[in-house]
Write a protein that holds these residues in place. Structure first.
Motif, short mmCIF file in Angstrom:
data_model
loop_
_atom_site.label_atom_id
_atom_site.label_comp_id
_atom_site.label_asym_id
_atom_site.label_seq_id
_atom_site.Cartn_x
_atom_site.Cartn_y
_atom_site.Cartn_z
N LEU A 293 0.91 -1.24 0.09
CA LEU A 293 0.00 0.10 0.05
C LEU A 293 1.05 1.20 -0.20
CD1 LEU A 293 -2.58 -1.21 2.49
CD2 LEU A 293 -2.99 -0.79 0.05
N ARG A 294 2.23 1.04 0.80
CA ARG A 294 2.85 2.41 0.71
C ARG A 294 3.66 2.43 -0.82
NH1 ARG A 294 4.61 0.43 5.91
NH2 ARG A 294 6.19 -0.57 4.96
N LYS A 295 3.85 1.46 -1.27
CA LYS A 295 4.33 1.62 -2.72
C LYS A 295 3.49 2.22 -3.71
CE LYS A 295 7.70 -2.37 -2.85
NZ LYS A 295 8.04 -3.77 -3.45
N LEU A 296 2.21 1.93 -3.47
CA LEU A 296 1.04 2.33 -4.37
C LEU A 296 0.96 3.83 -3.85
CD1 LEU A 296 -1.70 -0.35 -4.42
CD2 LEU A 296 -0.10 0.25 -6.23
N MET A 297 1.08 4.20 -2.82
CA MET A 297 0.95 5.68 -2.10
C MET A 297 2.24 6.46 -2.57
SD MET A 297 0.15 6.84 1.69
CE MET A 297 1.56 6.23 2.27
N ALA A 298 3.28 5.73 -2.82
CA ALA A 298 4.50 6.67 -3.26
C ALA A 298 4.13 6.83 -4.69
CB ALA A 298 5.61 5.82 -3.04
N GLY A 299 3.45 6.24 -5.42
CA GLY A 299 3.42 6.33 -6.88
C GLY A 299 2.37 7.37 -7.38
N GLY A 300 1.85 8.33 -6.25
CA GLY A 300 0.83 9.07 -6.46
C GLY A 300 -0.76 8.60 -6.72
N THR A 301 -1.42 9.49 -6.84
CA THR A 301 -2.68 9.13 -7.43
C THR A 301 -3.14 8.97 -8.67
OG1 THR A 301 -3.61 11.25 -6.94
CG2 THR A 301 -3.39 9.74 -5.07
N ALA A 302 -2.30 9.61 -9.65
CA ALA A 302 -2.92 9.72 -11.25
C ALA A 302 -3.33 8.45 -11.66
CB ALA A 302 -1.79 10.34 -11.87
N ALA A 303 -2.30 7.24 -11.61
CA ALA A 303 -2.51 5.96 -12.01
C ALA A 303 -3.87 5.50 -11.45
CB ALA A 303 -1.47 4.91 -11.80
#
Length: 557
Positions: A293-303
Motif C-alpha cells: 500500500l505504501r508503494k502504491l501511495m508513493a506512486g501518486g494518485t494519477a494511475a
C-alpha cells in the motif's frame, strides 16, 4: 454495495461461539478422519458446486480459470503421481515455486496425499535453499527449470525425486499429472496430523520450522468468513509471496474452504498493472500488506484515477502494523478504509481483527476473533487492565495454533512457559472498548529516562511528515539516560536532508506526539531492513548501530 456482513453481531457471537459450530458447517464429526484438501475441494463438488470457478489466473491480460471439478481432477492426479513415486504419508515435499496455479495445485496435491508441504519463497538463493532442504529432509522437491539451478542437493539421499514445472523427462510436472489417474486420492488423516512445515525468522538465530495440522481448517474457514467477509460470488485476491504463511492460510485454504474464486496474479509489482488487475477482475476482497500500500501511495494518485473499483468491498492488511496515514490515502483513492488484523506464522490464522461489522479504529489491531481469548499480561503472566502496556498473550488451544517447532521442542515449549498463555513477544495495550494496539516487539522496547517507550508510535508519527517515506526507531545505549531514541529515515525522493529538515522533523514529533519522544539522533538510509512480509527488523538496525555482526540467515522470514 453493502450486503451486510457475514458476522453481524460481534458481541453476541463472541460470547456464545464454539468451534463445534464450525465443525458442523464443514461436515466434520468428532473422532472421524479429515483432510483439509478434501474440505477445500471435494466438499464443494459433492454439494453440486463443482462448476464454480476456484482459481482465476491473470498473467497480465489473458486469464485462465479452473473450476472446483477441474481442481479436484488435477490435485487427485498430482497426489496419485506422488504416491506412484513412493512419497509416503508424513514425508515432506518442498514447494520451491513462484506464484502461479502450479503452486496451488501442488500444495493441495501434496496435502491430499497425506504428505507435509514445505513452501519456500522463490526469492531464496542457493545457501538458504540448501539449509532448508537439509533441515526438512524432503522426499521430493517441486520447482521450476529456472529455480532448479539453486538446488544443490548433493549427498542429500533423502531427496528421491525433483519434479520440474516446464522441465523435461519423467519428472516434468505436467507429464506427471498427465500420466497419473484421476481416481480419488485423499488420504484420511487425524486432525492433529501435520500438513504444513513453514519456516519463519526469530529475533535472532536461524529460521525455525513451524508445524501446522489439519485441525486448522476450522479457523481458516471461519476467519475467511467473518474477518475477510468472503461471500459466494466474490473474487478474492491475496498478493502474498507463496513462501509466506498468508499465501497459504489466506491465499489457498480460506478462500477455497469458503468456495470463493481465488485470483492469482504472478506478475511483479507495478502500480498501474495492480490497479488494472483489481478493476479487470472485479476483485471484491483484497488482502495485502502495508508495504505494498505504501508503494502504491508513493506512486501518486494519477494511475489510480484512471480506474474504477466498484466491485471492491473490502481491503485487508497484515504482516506489519498499519500506519493511519495509509488508511487516509486508501480512503482518498479507493473510497475504502483498510482493515488491519493481527496474527503470526505461529498462530496459523487471524487472531485479532478489525471486523467489517465493528467501528474501525485506524491504527488498532482490532478485537479478538470469536473462539480466541487475548489479553495483555505482565512478566508473570497476570492480566493487565486497559491502557497498560504489556505483552500480548493468547490463551492456548485455538484450532490453527502451531503444534511444534521442527526438531526443536524446547523452543516450542518456550512460547508456553506461562500457562495458559501463548506468549507472542509483541508489546501492546487494550483500550476501554476492547481494541488492541500494537506498540512494538518486547525486545524493541526503549528504556529512556526511566520510561518505557514503544518505538512503533514514534515511527507511525514520523511517516506522517511529508519528507519521510519510512522510519525505524531503536534505543541506543547512553550512560546517562539508559537509552536515547535514534531514528533511521528513508526520505521521499523530492526531499534533501539538511540540518533544517532535521530540526523540523524533531519539532514535528515534539508538537504532534510528545517532547520526550523526539529522536535524539536521526540517520538517513536508502532503505530499511524488512522481512519478506514487510516487518521492520529493528534488531538489525540495532546490531549495526552497536557494530554487531548480522548474518543473512538471521533475516529470513
Amino acid at each position: 454495495m453493502n450486503m451486510g456482513s457475514n458476522l453481524a453481531d460481534y458481541d453476541r457471537v463472541y460470547q456464545t461461539f464454539s468451534w463445534s459450530e464450525t465443525e458442523k458447517e464443514l461436515g466434520w464429526v468428532q473422532g472421524e478422519p479429515v483432510n483439509i484438501a478434501y474440505s477445500c475441494i471435494e466438499r464443494h463438488v459433492r454439494a453440486g458446486r463443482g462448476q464454480r470457478t476456484a482459481l482465476l489466473c491473470d498473467d497480465g491480460g489473458s486469464t485462465k480459470s479452473y473450476t472446483f471439478d477441474e481442481l479436484s481432477d488435477l490435485t487427485n492426479r498430482f497426489a496419485n503421481g506422488l504416491k506412484k513415486m513412493g512419497v509416503r504419508r508424513g514425508e515432506r515435499v518442498v514447494l520451491f515455486l513462484p506464484s502461479g496455479p502450479e503452486f496451488q495445485i501442488s500444495l493441495l496435491g501434496v496435502v491430499k496425499a497425506g504428505a507435509i508441504a514445505v513452501p519456500l519463497s522463490s526469492k531464496f538463493m542457493n545457501d538458504a535453499v540448501w539449509q532448508f532442504l537439509l533441515d526438512s529432509e524432503p522426499a521430493a522437491v517441486i520447482t521450476t527449470a529456472a529455480l532448479k539451478q539453486r538446488i544443490k542437493h548433493d549427498n542429500m539421499t533423502f531427496i528421491r525425486r525433483v519434479i520440474v514445472v516446464n522441465g523435461d523427462g519423467d519428472d516434468d510436472w505436467q507429464t506427471m499429472i498427465n500420466n497419473s489417474g484421476a481416481e480419488p486420492a485423499t488420504e484420511w488423516m487425524r486432525r492433529e496430523d501435520p500438513m504444513l512445515l513453514l519456516y519463519t525468522s526469530g529475533s535472532t538465530g536461524a529460521p525455525k520450522g513451524v508445524v501446522h495440522v489439519h485441525e486448522g481448517t476450522l479457523q481458516y474457514y471461519q476467519t475467511g468468513r467473518w474477518v475477510l467477509d468472503m461471500k459466494e460470488k466474490d473474487v478474492f485476491w491475496c498478493n502474498a509471496d507463496p513462501g509466506w504463511v498468508t499465501a497459504i492460510s489466506y491465499g489457498v485454504w480460506a478462500p477455497l474452504l469458503n468456495g470463493v474464486t481465488t485470483l492469482i496474479y504472478p506478475g511483479p509489482f507495478n502500480a498501474g498493472q495492480w490497479y488494472d488487475v483489481l478493476e479487470r477482475n472485479q476483485v471484491a476482497v483484497w488482502y495485502t500488506t502495508p508495504t505494498y500500500l505504501r508503494k502504491l501511495m508513493a506512486g501518486g494518485t494519477a494511475a489510480a484515477r484512471k480506474h474504477t473499483f466498484n466491485a471492491l468491498r473490502y481491503i485487508f492488511s497484515a504482516g506489519e502494523p498499519l500506519n493511519p496515514i495509509v488508511n487516509r490515502w486508501s480512503l482518498s483513492v479507493f473510497n475504502r478504509p483498510v482493515h488491519d488484523n493481527w496474527w503470526m506464522t505461529e498462530t496459523g490464522g487471524q487472531m485479532i481483527a478489525n471486523f467489517p461489522c465493528l467501528p474501525l479504529k485506524p491504527g488498532s489491531m482490532g478485537k479478538p476473533v470469536p473462539g480466541v481469548y487475548a489479553a495483555i499480561v505482565d512478566e508473570n503472566g497476570h492480566e493487565l487492565p486497559p491502557l497498560e502496556m504489556g505483552q500480548l498473550a493468547i490463551r492456548a488451544g485455538w484450532p490453527a495454533m502451531m503444534r511444534d517447532i521442527w526438531k526443536d521442542r524446547d523452543k516450542y515449549n518456550s512460547y508456553f512457559r506461562l500457562p495458559p498463555w501463548y506468549l507472542t513477544g509483541d508489546l501492546a495495550y487494550r483500550d476501554w472498548d476492547g481494541y488492541f494496539w500494537f506498540q512494538g516487539r518486547a525486545d524493541d522496547v526503549i528504556k529512556t529516562d526511566g520510561e518505557r517507550v514503544g518505538p512503533y508510535e514514534i515511527e507511525s508519527k514520523l511517516v506522517e511528515h511529508p519528507a519521510v517515506a519510512e522510519a525505524g526507531v531503536i534505543g541506543k545505549p547512553d550512560s546517562m539516560r539508559g537509552e536515547i531514541i535514534k531514528a533511521f529515515l528513508v526520505l521521499n525522493r523530492q526531499h534533501v536532508w539538511s540540518e533544517e529538515l532535521c530540526s523540523e522533523i524533531r519539532h514535528f514529533i515534539k508538537t504532534r506526539l510528545a517532547h520526550h519522544l523526539a529522536p535524539d539522533e536521526i540517520e538517513i538510509c536508502s532503505q530499511l531492513p524488512r522481512t519478506r512480509s514487510g516487518k521492520l527488523m529493528r534488531w538489525v538496525l540495532k546490531s549495526r548501530e552497536l557494530g554487531l555482526p548480522v548474518n543473512d540467515a538471521d533475516k529470513w522470514d
